[in-house]
Motif scaffolding. Sequence first.
Motif, PDB file in Angstrom:
ATOM      1  N   ASP A 110       0.834  -1.209   0.000  1.00  0.00           N
ATOM      2  CA  ASP A 110       0.000   0.000   0.000  1.00  0.00           C
ATOM      3  C   ASP A 110       0.867   1.257   0.000  1.00  0.00           C
ATOM      4  O   ASP A 110       0.576   2.225  -0.710  1.00  0.00           O
ATOM      5  CB  ASP A 110      -0.934   0.027   1.208  1.00  0.00           C
ATOM      6  N   ALA A 111       1.936   1.252   0.788  1.00  0.00           N
ATOM      7  CA  ALA A 111       2.826   2.416   0.838  1.00  0.00           C
ATOM      8  C   ALA A 111       3.508   2.647  -0.510  1.00  0.00           C
ATOM      9  O   ALA A 111       3.659   3.789  -0.954  1.00  0.00           O
ATOM     10  CB  ALA A 111       3.872   2.233   1.936  1.00  0.00           C
ATOM     11  N   THR A 149       1.575  12.147   1.992  1.00  0.00           N
ATOM     12  CA  THR A 149       2.643  11.335   2.547  1.00  0.00           C
ATOM     13  C   THR A 149       4.014  11.798   2.093  1.00  0.00           C
ATOM     14  O   THR A 149       5.003  11.252   2.519  1.00  0.00           O
ATOM     15  CB  THR A 149       2.461   9.851   2.142  1.00  0.00           C
TER      16      THR A 149
END
Length: 119
Positions: free
Chosen positions: A104-105, A114
Amino acid sequence: MEIKDATSSFSALSQPTRLKALRLLLRHEPDGLPAGEIARSLDVPHNTLSAHLTVLAGAGWVSSRRESRSIIYRANLDHMQQVLTFLVSDCCNGDPILCAPLVDALTACSSSSTKEPLP
């Protein structure tokens, strides 16, 4: 990728100016940036930046091309993929549920919340 290649690659990023330069180039993919603009953005003398870019290029992180009187630098996304693949190849013993936060990151590239701002 072999461990010796990975350590050489990480070593190139272990200096703050080089890491900042790579992050700047990643933000300017796919067009890249002229060396002078990188130097101005990072507030680094041209000759110092040239040495840093040479280290990054030698480690595979950046590539360059000449356009008229300028040298345009780009991040080497293929190298980045190889390094990340090397790092995660043994992640979580292959359990996709455990690896989900990492995946996901890595797929959240478009999320501006982010991103850490450049200096």
